[in-house]
Design an enzyme around this catalytic site. Sequence first.
Site, mmCIF file in Angstrom:
data_model
loop_
_atom_site.group_PDB
_atom_site.id
_atom_site.type_symbol
_atom_site.label_atom_id
_atom_site.label_comp_id
_atom_site.label_asym_id
_atom_site.label_seq_id
_atom_site.Cartn_x
_atom_site.Cartn_y
_atom_site.Cartn_z
ATOM 1 N N THR A 117 21.843 -5.596 -6.702
ATOM 2 C CA THR A 117 21.190 -6.427 -5.745
ATOM 3 C C THR A 117 21.974 -7.355 -5.326
ATOM 4 O O THR A 117 22.896 -7.902 -6.206
ATOM 5 C CB THR A 117 19.672 -6.745 -6.256
ATOM 6 O OG1 THR A 117 19.965 -7.597 -7.517
ATOM 7 C CG2 THR A 117 18.819 -5.589 -6.751
ATOM 8 N N GLU B 154 16.858 -1.099 -3.738
ATOM 9 C CA GLU B 154 16.024 -0.222 -4.695
ATOM 10 C C GLU B 154 15.507 0.761 -4.052
ATOM 11 O O GLU B 154 14.723 1.529 -4.818
ATOM 12 C CB GLU B 154 14.994 -1.387 -4.700
ATOM 13 C CG GLU B 154 15.469 -2.655 -5.983
ATOM 14 C CD GLU B 154 15.805 -3.874 -5.375
ATOM 15 O OE1 GLU B 154 15.698 -4.860 -5.805
ATOM 16 O OE2 GLU B 154 16.447 -3.592 -3.909
ATOM 17 N N LYS C 28 5.531 -22.535 6.562
ATOM 18 C CA LYS C 28 4.109 -22.877 6.654
ATOM 19 C C LYS C 28 3.933 -24.330 7.287
ATOM 20 O O LYS C 28 4.281 -25.345 6.691
ATOM 21 C CB LYS C 28 3.474 -22.986 5.362
ATOM 22 C CG LYS C 28 1.873 -23.016 5.317
ATOM 23 C CD LYS C 28 1.057 -22.651 3.989
ATOM 24 C CE LYS C 28 -0.264 -22.485 4.408
ATOM 25 N NZ LYS C 28 -0.995 -22.160 2.874
ATOM 26 N N TRP D 66 1.176 -19.957 9.634
ATOM 27 C CA TRP D 66 2.581 -19.289 8.985
ATOM 28 C C TRP D 66 3.286 -19.216 10.300
ATOM 29 O O TRP D 66 2.733 -18.530 11.438
ATOM 30 C CB TRP D 66 2.190 -17.928 8.551
ATOM 31 C CG TRP D 66 1.654 -18.260 6.910
ATOM 32 C CD1 TRP D 66 0.251 -18.054 6.744
ATOM 33 C CD2 TRP D 66 2.239 -18.705 5.843
ATOM 34 N NE1 TRP D 66 0.226 -18.371 5.307
ATOM 35 C CE2 TRP D 66 1.424 -18.799 4.738
ATOM 36 C CE3 TRP D 66 3.458 -18.985 5.870
ATOM 37 C CZ2 TRP D 66 1.536 -19.280 3.518
ATOM 38 C CZ3 TRP D 66 4.021 -19.476 4.355
ATOM 39 C CH2 TRP D 66 3.087 -19.471 3.181
#
Length: 545
Positions: A185, A331, A441, A446
Amino acid sequence: MKSTMMQVPLSTNMILERAGTYFGERQVLGRLPDKRYASRSYAEVYRRARQLAQALREELAVPRNEAVATLCWNHAWHLECYFGIPAAGAVLHTLNLRLSPAEIAYIVDDAGDRVVIVDDVLLPLWEKVRPLLRASNPRLVVVPYAGGMALPDGALGYESLIDRDASAYAYPVQDENEPVGMCYTSGTTGQPKGVVYSHRSMVLHAAVGCVPDLFDLSARDRVLLVTPMFHANAWAVPFSALMAGADQIMPGPHLGGEDLLDLMEHAQPTLALGVPTIWMMIHQALEAPTRERRLPKGMRMLVGGAAVPTSMIANFARHDMHIVQGWGMTETSPLGSVPVVKPETLELPLSQQHERRAMQGIATPLVEMRIADETGAPQPWDGQSSGEVQVRGPWVTGDYHGVPRDPAKFTADGWLRTGDVGTIDADGYMRIVDRSKDLIKSGGEWISSVDLENLVMNHPDVAEAAVIAIAHPKWGERPLVVAVRRAGAEVDSAGLREFLRPKLARFALPDDFEWVDAIPRTSTGKFLKTRLRELYRDRVSASPD
């Protein structure tokens, strides 16, 4: 009653044998470091991959299920490693050459690589990695990519290593769940973690990747691999291409817009793949008033790694080049979803078709997808309710190499927590709202950095843009737009804000802009927001109270 089907283990050796048996005349076209073209047939790739497998087992005595690393650009030698290393019973481990020497050394140690196969042009990078190794002392095999370079002490030449008769080579008998490859990753929230693929997962992924609404591959295709072969195995497209018998086109290190356009004119690919920033660069070169380009009509472009702006889809459509966006991650091998074009989509106005194509789409065959809130409760598929995107399937990882199972990454019932926040509409189309760590935020509301970035990049004078949160004394956080102007453009902050005003709610309309020459990127071409946050960590928003 019992099934009467044969129990034949799936293996990438099946793909190699299929290519050698039925598609030996198909070609791998590549560019050498000096930009000369070189080609190699699938028959040669088949023969040489088996020679590599035999050499790894007999001369280098690589144990079964041990990692063999590659530090290579995209070229035919690397494709041989994709199949020759697993054919030896070993594990293909692609190293990201864009990482720092310290990061590469950490990954080599963590994987326990027994052998590293490296391009001769990348030996200076390897020489910086080698002293930093703590747990590994791998044998070095050097690929003559440029040719004519002296071997370091103790190193083996790739060509001399595989110079042997492997016509009678027998593949090791393996269970389909044994490891075939591994990728790490990006390590944006800690040390990189290894994801280990199985023969079963890779073969299933390759087969599903060929279907029409995904890669749509056949023996009549020519696939341009702009995506590095060290980045999630070039999205595993080399496996699908070899399975289908499609030609493969390898650009090597020549990834500039003009270089890629030259390669497209020469090779006439039917499918090309790369991250959005690559295609932004190609579009700028395509629009430059230098000369008319003879590009392949109807070319499909598989784009992933970041959200695709609708403006990019529309811009390429005008050149009869068609973007297919894919979503996934290391993944997920990486195919997770694509915006399948259903018949009813074609009945929509063109602008709405582009909006649908800009979504991340429906889950690929054999993959399940859901969204869940902070408590883990599943959210409705209404296109409005948002939550973390969670997936499971036969090519989705259920763990990481060498570390205890992380409950923050997997749910109690076995789903992968992707860290992406999204919505799913009634037709099953998923749209990424943001990475959970990138949401802004502001005053209890949001704001999606992804949505704002795409709107900014729809401005005709903006080449690219990234959005991060900065502090505000009253609202907590406000968006900062970091943007790059197109060459010759004169757009300013006030003009860009007015362009955005009718498209955004008042609370989401940015007041803060920073104009830069370039936006820092990760090793895989994504915007490096961690670096932007460092650069502007002391910036306080100018938004009024």
